[in-house]
Write a protein that holds these residues in place. Structure first.
Motif, mmCIF file in Angstrom:
data_model
loop_
_atom_site.group_PDB
_atom_site.id
_atom_site.type_symbol
_atom_site.label_atom_id
_atom_site.label_comp_id
_atom_site.label_asym_id
_atom_site.label_seq_id
_atom_site.Cartn_x
_atom_site.Cartn_y
_atom_site.Cartn_z
ATOM 1 N N ALA A 161 52.550 32.795 3.539
ATOM 2 C CA ALA A 161 52.620 31.601 2.701
ATOM 3 C C ALA A 161 51.660 31.672 1.518
ATOM 4 C CB ALA A 161 52.322 30.360 3.541
ATOM 5 N N CYS A 162 50.534 32.359 1.693
ATOM 6 C CA CYS A 162 49.561 32.458 0.603
ATOM 7 C C CYS A 162 50.053 33.359 -0.523
ATOM 8 C CB CYS A 162 48.221 32.958 1.134
ATOM 9 S SG CYS A 162 47.274 31.721 2.060
ATOM 10 N N ASP A 163 51.178 34.038 -0.319
ATOM 11 C CA ASP A 163 51.751 34.882 -1.373
ATOM 12 C C ASP A 163 52.122 34.053 -2.609
ATOM 13 O OD1 ASP A 163 52.523 37.201 -2.555
ATOM 14 O OD2 ASP A 163 54.249 37.582 -1.280
ATOM 15 N N VAL A 164 52.267 32.739 -2.448
ATOM 16 C CA VAL A 164 52.544 31.894 -3.622
ATOM 17 C C VAL A 164 51.412 31.956 -4.635
ATOM 18 C CG1 VAL A 164 54.018 30.267 -2.377
ATOM 19 C CG2 VAL A 164 51.570 29.816 -2.538
ATOM 20 N N LEU A 165 50.226 32.374 -4.192
ATOM 21 C CA LEU A 165 49.083 32.429 -5.105
ATOM 22 C C LEU A 165 49.240 33.513 -6.156
ATOM 23 C CD1 LEU A 165 46.220 31.818 -2.521
ATOM 24 C CD2 LEU A 165 47.267 30.178 -4.085
ATOM 25 N N GLN A 166 50.125 34.486 -5.935
ATOM 26 C CA GLN A 166 50.416 35.470 -6.979
ATOM 27 C C GLN A 166 50.898 34.752 -8.237
ATOM 28 O OE1 GLN A 166 50.102 38.804 -7.304
ATOM 29 N NE2 GLN A 166 50.999 38.691 -9.365
ATOM 30 N N THR A 167 51.670 33.672 -8.034
ATOM 31 C CA THR A 167 52.173 32.884 -9.164
ATOM 32 C C THR A 167 51.265 31.701 -9.481
ATOM 33 O OG1 THR A 167 54.454 33.485 -8.634
ATOM 34 C CG2 THR A 167 54.139 31.542 -10.007
ATOM 35 N N LEU A 168 50.897 30.941 -8.469
ATOM 36 C CA LEU A 168 50.149 29.705 -8.694
ATOM 37 C C LEU A 168 48.668 29.937 -8.974
ATOM 38 C CD1 LEU A 168 51.605 27.443 -5.844
ATOM 39 C CD2 LEU A 168 52.462 27.754 -8.159
ATOM 40 N N GLY A 169 48.127 31.062 -8.466
ATOM 41 C CA GLY A 169 46.682 31.256 -8.532
ATOM 42 C C GLY A 169 46.173 31.961 -9.767
ATOM 43 N N GLN A 170 47.069 32.506 -10.597
ATOM 44 C CA GLN A 170 46.628 33.208 -11.794
ATOM 45 C C GLN A 170 45.892 32.246 -12.733
ATOM 46 O OE1 GLN A 170 46.890 36.414 -12.233
ATOM 47 N NE2 GLN A 170 48.439 37.057 -10.759
ATOM 48 N N THR A 196 59.547 25.838 -4.486
ATOM 49 C CA THR A 196 60.485 26.717 -5.196
ATOM 50 C C THR A 196 60.049 28.172 -5.083
ATOM 51 O OG1 THR A 196 61.064 24.955 -6.754
ATOM 52 C CG2 THR A 196 61.508 27.223 -7.444
ATOM 53 N N GLU A 197 58.752 28.429 -5.233
ATOM 54 C CA GLU A 197 58.254 29.799 -5.125
ATOM 55 C C GLU A 197 58.342 30.308 -3.690
ATOM 56 O OE1 GLU A 197 56.411 33.501 -6.226
ATOM 57 O OE2 GLU A 197 57.780 32.020 -7.100
ATOM 58 N N LEU A 198 58.050 29.470 -2.709
ATOM 59 C CA LEU A 198 58.151 29.869 -1.311
ATOM 60 C C LEU A 198 59.583 30.221 -0.932
ATOM 61 C CD1 LEU A 198 55.739 27.360 0.467
ATOM 62 C CD2 LEU A 198 55.526 29.848 0.464
ATOM 63 N N VAL A 199 60.533 29.419 -1.394
ATOM 64 C CA VAL A 199 61.935 29.706 -1.099
ATOM 65 C C VAL A 199 62.358 31.021 -1.738
ATOM 66 C CG1 VAL A 199 64.299 28.922 -1.567
ATOM 67 C CG2 VAL A 199 62.607 27.314 -0.679
ATOM 68 N N ARG A 200 61.882 31.274 -2.956
ATOM 69 C CA ARG A 200 62.193 32.562 -3.602
ATOM 70 C C ARG A 200 61.672 33.726 -2.762
ATOM 71 N NH1 ARG A 200 60.204 36.523 -6.803
ATOM 72 N NH2 ARG A 200 58.074 35.717 -6.601
ATOM 73 N N LEU A 201 60.431 33.619 -2.300
ATOM 74 C CA LEU A 201 59.836 34.678 -1.483
ATOM 75 C C LEU A 201 60.568 34.807 -0.157
ATOM 76 C CD1 LEU A 201 56.085 33.821 -2.169
ATOM 77 C CD2 LEU A 201 57.333 35.807 -3.043
ATOM 78 N N TYR A 202 60.986 33.697 0.422
ATOM 79 C CA TYR A 202 61.730 33.707 1.682
ATOM 80 C C TYR A 202 63.034 34.493 1.531
ATOM 81 C CZ TYR A 202 64.545 31.727 5.521
ATOM 82 O OH TYR A 202 65.359 31.563 6.617
ATOM 83 N N LYS A 203 63.730 34.251 0.452
ATOM 84 C CA LYS A 203 65.003 34.932 0.230
ATOM 85 C C LYS A 203 64.827 36.430 0.019
ATOM 86 C CE LYS A 203 67.511 30.964 -1.680
ATOM 87 N NZ LYS A 203 68.154 30.374 -2.884
#
Length: 333
Positions: free
Chosen positions: A200-209, A323-330
């Motif tokens: 779940a923390c993989d969203v930080l690649q987008t959100l954390g920059q 939205t980012e989590l769903v993208r990563l899930y897919k």
């Protein structure tokens, strides 16, 4: 030459010249965006690496079958709720204590003063009775966290002392805690799923920059807690992965709003009053929307659920994260 053709040729020439200008030999290439999790700093990277190591574990593998059978043969063993736990359900109430289920829960905080210590061959089990509804037996898992074994009575059953059963199952779990039962290929129900493998923390690649003072971590590898600015509570978000019924994405409380995220049914509830900047959003990533009649007349359907709670920014922040989590899930296939 017709004016349209002349205009078209002018545009093409301009594009060609612009392309030549940007591709000149020796020009410095734009720097690539830092990759997750390296840009978060060594302390956070270390915490997330620890969670990564736990995500591969099947928590059901820490429940000893023989110890469970001393209560009764479970009707089912698998994920039921959060992915950091495993439930052995007996299907019917068992024995005079009317025992309904046993739960193994990872991700507990080590609490040396919790409950009553019980020594088992040099290992301390810390036991606490929750008023006869259930009993918890805690064991140290490693230097960072503990685990809990809980034995529950059936709903509305008379209060009973369930601690002997909790201690017995915890005792049988002690030698198993040094192993790493694998989630991949697990035969336990709903353990090896797509959502359970997602970081779940993989969203930080987008959100954390662009947030050098970001903080993230937690003890649960099937979710993520973070603040984009560690000193600003309004930037806090909490992500959790659950296995639950699809009633969680149907119309419920007043103020619930139904929507879709990446083609999946979702529901959100914006905060009110002093919490108006908060939001709770849930996405059923393997679900389909059912009508009210279908939900009432049909059985509950278990789904994989992403839950996001934001402290500030309203539901726009929660939707961006979802939205980012769903993208990563897919992408997991």
């Amino acid at each position: 030459m017709r004016p349209v053709r002349m205009a078209t040729m002018a545009i093409l020439m301009a594009i060609g010249l612009a392309g030549c200008a940007t591709q000149a030999p020796g020009d410095p290439q734009p720097a690539a965006a830092p990759q997750y999790p390296d840009f978060l700093g060594p302390k956070i990277v270390s915490k997330l690496a620890y969670l990564d190591s736990l995500r591969t574990i099947d928590p059901c593998g820490y429940l000893d079958p023989a110890a469970l059978d001393r209560i009764a043969r479970p009707a089912s063993i698998g994920a039921d709720g959060e992915y950091n736990s495993c439930t052995a359900a007996f299907g019917t109430e068992v024995g005079p204590k009317r025992i309904a289920k046993v739960e193994f829960d990872m991700g507990m905080i080590n609490q040396p003063g919790f409950g009553t210590p019980v020594d088992v061959n040099g290992t301390t089990i810390r036991v606490a009775d929750a008023g006869g509804e259930f009993c918890s037996a805690h064991l140290k898992f490693d230097d960072q966290q503990a685990v809990a074994i809980r034995v529950f009575t059936a709903p509305l059953a008379p209060r009973a002392d369930l601690c002997p059963e909790a201690i017995d199952i915890a005792t049988a779990s002690i030698p198993l805690l040094g192993t790493r039962p694998s989630r991949a290929g697990s035969t336990h129900a709903h353990i090896d799923t797509r959502l359970s493998r997602l970081d779940a923390c993989d969203v930080l690649q987008t959100l954390g920059q662009g947030h050098p003072d970001l903080d993230a971590g937690g003890l649960n590898p099937w979710g993520c807690w973070f603040r984009l600015d560690r000193s600003d509570e309004s930037t806090q978000q909490q992500i959790a992965f659950l296995r639950a019924t699809d009633t969680h994405i149907g119309k419920g409380m007043s103020g619930d709003e139904l929507t879709e995220i990446g083609g999946f049914p979702a529901k959100y509830l914006a905060g009110t009053g002093r919490y108006s900047a908060s939001c709770e959003l849930m996405v059923g990533v393997d679900a389909q929307r059912r009508t009210k009649r279908e939900r009432i007349t049909g059985p509950d359907i278990d789904i994989e659920l992403i839950r996001i709670n934001t402290t500030g920014g309203g539901c726009d922040n929660a939707k961006a994260t979802a939205t980012e989590l769903v993208r990563l899930y897919k992408l997991l296939g």
